[in-house]
Design an enzyme around this catalytic site. Structure first.
Site, PDB file in Angstrom:
ATOM      1  CB  SER A 122      -8.720  -2.258   4.289  1.00  8.59           C
ATOM      2  OG  SER A 122      -8.983  -3.401   3.754  1.00  8.59           O
ATOM      3  NE  ARG A 147      -3.865  -2.015   0.530  1.00  5.84           N
ATOM      4  CZ  ARG A 147      -3.958  -3.171  -0.039  1.00  5.84           C
ATOM      5  NH1 ARG A 147      -3.140  -3.642  -0.754  1.00  5.84           N
ATOM      6  NH2 ARG A 147      -5.168  -4.004   0.195  1.00  5.84           N
ATOM      7  CD  GLU A 155      -5.824   0.328   2.167  1.00  6.13           C
ATOM      8  OE1 GLU A 155      -7.190   0.844   1.694  1.00  6.13           O
ATOM      9  OE2 GLU A 155      -5.632  -0.778   2.342  1.00  6.13           O
TER      10      GLU A 155
HETATM   11  N1  EPU Z   1     -10.711 -11.273  10.499  1.00  8.14           N
HETATM   12  C1  EPU Z   1     -11.420 -11.460  11.641  1.00  8.14           C
HETATM   13  N2  EPU Z   1     -12.288 -10.545  11.885  1.00  8.14           N
HETATM   14  C2  EPU Z   1     -12.524  -9.713  11.057  1.00  8.14           C
HETATM   15  C3  EPU Z   1     -12.056  -9.429   9.837  1.00  8.14           C
HETATM   16  C4  EPU Z   1     -10.985 -10.281   9.639  1.00  8.14           C
HETATM   17  O1  EPU Z   1     -11.031 -12.440  12.355  1.00  8.14           O
HETATM   18  O2  EPU Z   1     -13.568  -8.857  11.380  1.00  8.14           O
HETATM   19  C5  EPU Z   1      -9.595 -12.363  10.019  1.00  8.14           C
HETATM   20  C6  EPU Z   1     -10.057 -13.296   9.127  1.00  8.14           C
HETATM   21  O3  EPU Z   1     -10.822 -14.119   9.361  1.00  8.14           O
HETATM   22  C7  EPU Z   1      -8.747 -13.637   8.126  1.00  8.14           C
HETATM   23  C8  EPU Z   1      -7.806 -12.403   8.445  1.00  8.14           C
HETATM   24  O4  EPU Z   1      -8.389 -11.695   9.419  1.00  8.14           O
HETATM   25  O5  EPU Z   1      -8.283 -14.769   8.839  1.00  8.14           O
HETATM   26  C9  EPU Z   1      -7.779 -11.470   7.180  1.00  8.14           C
HETATM   27  O6  EPU Z   1      -8.909 -11.209   6.621  1.00  8.14           O
HETATM   28  P1  EPU Z   1      -9.264 -11.172   5.167  1.00  8.14           P
HETATM   29  O7  EPU Z   1      -8.644 -12.101   4.326  1.00  8.14           O
HETATM   30  O8  EPU Z   1     -10.629 -10.819   4.965  1.00  8.14           O
HETATM   31  O9  EPU Z   1      -8.437  -9.869   4.613  1.00  8.14           O
HETATM   32  P2  EPU Z   1      -7.792  -8.572   5.109  1.00  8.14           P
HETATM   33  O10 EPU Z   1      -6.658  -8.657   5.711  1.00  8.14           O
HETATM   34  O11 EPU Z   1      -8.946  -8.174   6.146  1.00  8.14           O
HETATM   35  C10 EPU Z   1      -6.800  -7.688   2.934  1.00  8.14           C
HETATM   36  C11 EPU Z   1      -6.725  -6.235   2.333  1.00  8.14           C
HETATM   37  C12 EPU Z   1      -8.021  -6.147   1.326  1.00  8.14           C
HETATM   38  C13 EPU Z   1      -8.081  -7.418   0.431  1.00  8.14           C
HETATM   39  C14 EPU Z   1      -7.926  -8.755   1.140  1.00  8.14           C
HETATM   40  C15 EPU Z   1      -8.043  -9.893   0.429  1.00  8.14           C
HETATM   41  C16 EPU Z   1      -5.238  -4.812   3.464  1.00  8.14           C
HETATM   42  C17 EPU Z   1      -5.488  -3.457   4.145  1.00  8.14           C
HETATM   43  N3  EPU Z   1      -6.464  -5.218   3.293  1.00  8.14           N
HETATM   44  O12 EPU Z   1      -7.823  -7.541   3.748  1.00  8.14           O
HETATM   45  O13 EPU Z   1      -7.962  -5.124   0.711  1.00  8.14           O
HETATM   46  O14 EPU Z   1      -9.253  -7.368  -0.385  1.00  8.14           O
HETATM   47  O15 EPU Z   1      -6.833  -8.636   2.302  1.00  8.14           O
HETATM   48  O16 EPU Z   1      -6.653  -9.979  -0.227  1.00  8.14           O
HETATM   49  O17 EPU Z   1      -4.228  -5.187   3.039  1.00  8.14           O
HETATM   50  C18 EPU Z   1      -8.474  -2.841   0.835  1.00  8.14           C
HETATM   51  O18 EPU Z   1      -7.260  -2.310   0.630  1.00  8.14           O
HETATM   52  O19 EPU Z   1      -9.477  -1.702   0.683  1.00  8.14           O
HETATM   53  C19 EPU Z   1      -8.980  -4.122   0.716  1.00  8.14           C
HETATM   54  C20 EPU Z   1     -10.221  -4.423   0.824  1.00  8.14           C
END
Ligand code: EPU
Length: 338
Positions: free
Chosen positions: A229, A159, A325
């Site tokens: 995010s 990012r 972000e």
């Molecule tokens: N999780 C929780 N509780 C929550 C949310 C997430 O326990 O309320 C856990 C999930 O179960 C999972 C982990 O956290 O084990 C990661 O969650 P997820 O795979 O949904 O991805 P993320 O880390 O929340 C990132 C990016 C997203 C992108 C997804 C998929 C960042 C800041 N965000 O989200 O990007 O779509 O991975 O690759 O890196 C964005 O930048 O706006 C965005 C949506």
């Protein structure tokens, strides 16, 4: 004059700007930005408005980039795609798939424009923009010249890019060229894509799967204002990760090539029980704690108060500082959350 920005930011925050110009040609974009910069007038170059939080009325000109055009060329091994900055990112992903140009499918449905993509090096489901970035053309405001940077010069990170660092507020991206290998290799190591068989999976299947996951996990900004995010996933040292893992055995983290760990900020926020917490109409999303939403009439200031609260609660529990972000906007430019 005062123009509402509500339709120009996906958080649907009700702030105004002094003037708004929509440009549909590169020449017009260059001309207006050069003029505003020379007059030292505040300007905000806007793509899809999907990564901005307006905390006050913007006391300047918003330049909405609506330049369009996609050109495809190829050599023996690669497809080269040159895209005008105002093209919608998801439409580009779809156009490529329709032409059997594979590679962008993991980044389906990321909101925003192509010109905004390099700034924060958008990414999802194991793939980031910089994997395919060949060249970025931008207007350098302090010289008034069009410049081309190759991938390395853009200094991409998680990012991050040079456009958020040394060239912050100095570069207006006009055109992006991507380079995609004709020999496609699927990226299916991210959790929900792991069930695919790499020898048979198609780009369309990955595209459909990513669209399905995003639609089920992330709120639609047309229904509930948000910027995806709200926080970056924080990077911590191996030592810090090991210490945290001892106390919090369920901690979700991803090891990086340099040995650091990227913690799932959504998990941290969820763990401290903040899902659904609100300040006015600004709330932590019920299903995905990494996303802040506008329940109706939230102000940017409330969103920032809520973000500060989240940062404090996570810090108190884990001694990890979350970084927002999106760009937080004050009356004449970007500000820190305060
Ligand atoms: N999780 C929780 N509780 C929550 C949310 C997430 O326990 O309320 C856990 C999930 O179960 C999972 C982990 O956290 O084990 C990661 O969650 P997820 O795979 O949904 O991805 P993320 O880390 O929340 C990132 C990016 C997203 C992108 C997804 C998929 C960042 C800041 N965000 O989200 O990007 O779509 O991975 O690759 O890196 C964005 O930048 O706006 C965005 C949506």
């Amino acid at each position: 004059m005062s123009i509402s920005l509500a339709a120009f930011n996906t958080f649907a925050l009700q702030q105004n700007c002094t003037s708004l110009v929509e440009v549909t040609s590169k020449a017009e974009l260059i001309d207006i930005c050069n003029k505003l910069y020379k007059q030292q007038l505040p300007m905000l170059v806007l793509g899809g408005g999907s990564n901005l939080v307006f905390t006050e009325d913007y006391d300047g000109t918003v330049v909405k980039v609506s330049t369009k055009g996609i050109q495809f060329t190829a050599d023996d091994d690669y497809q080269y795609i040159t895209i005008q900055a105002g093209e919608n990112w998801h439409n580009l992903v779809e156009s490529c798939l329709q032409k059997q140009i594979d590679g962008l499918e993991n980044m389906a449905l990321i909101p925003g424009t192509v010109g905004a993509a390099p700034i924060q090096n958008i990414g999802a489901y194991g793939v980031e923009f910089n994997r395919f970035c060949y060249e970025i053309e931008f207007l350098q405001l302090d010289t008034g010249h069009l410049v081309r940077f190759n991938n390395q010069q853009c200094d991409f990170g998680y990012r991050e890019s040079i456009f958020k660092k040394q060239l912050n507020n100095l570069a207006v991206i006009t055109e992006v060229t991507l380079k995609l290998a004709k020999h496609w290799v699927p990226v299916i190591d991210y959790g929900p894509l792991q069930h695919f068989d790499p020898s048979t999976v198609t780009a369309k299947q990955i595209f459909d799967c990513v669209c399905h996951i995003r639609q089920s996990k992330l709120p639609d900004p047309k229904v509930l204002g948000n910027v995806g995010s709200f926080f970056k996933n924080p990077l911590v040292s191996t030592k810090a990760y090991n210490e945290l893992k001892l106390c919090f055995t369920d901690l979700v983290a991803y090891q990086q090539v340099d040995g650091q760990y990227k913690l799932a900020a959504g998990w941290l926020i969820d763990y401290v029980g903040l899902k659904g917490v609100n300040i006015g109409d600004a709330a932590v999303h019920q299903d995905q704690a990494l996303v802040l939403v506008n329940l109706g009439h939230a102000t940017g200031k409330q969103v920032c108060q809520l973000a500060k609260y989240v940062i404090q609660m996570v810090f108190d529990k884990f001694a990890v500082t979350l970084q927002p972000e999106p760009r937080i906007m004050g009356s004449v430019g970007e500000i820190e959350i305060k």
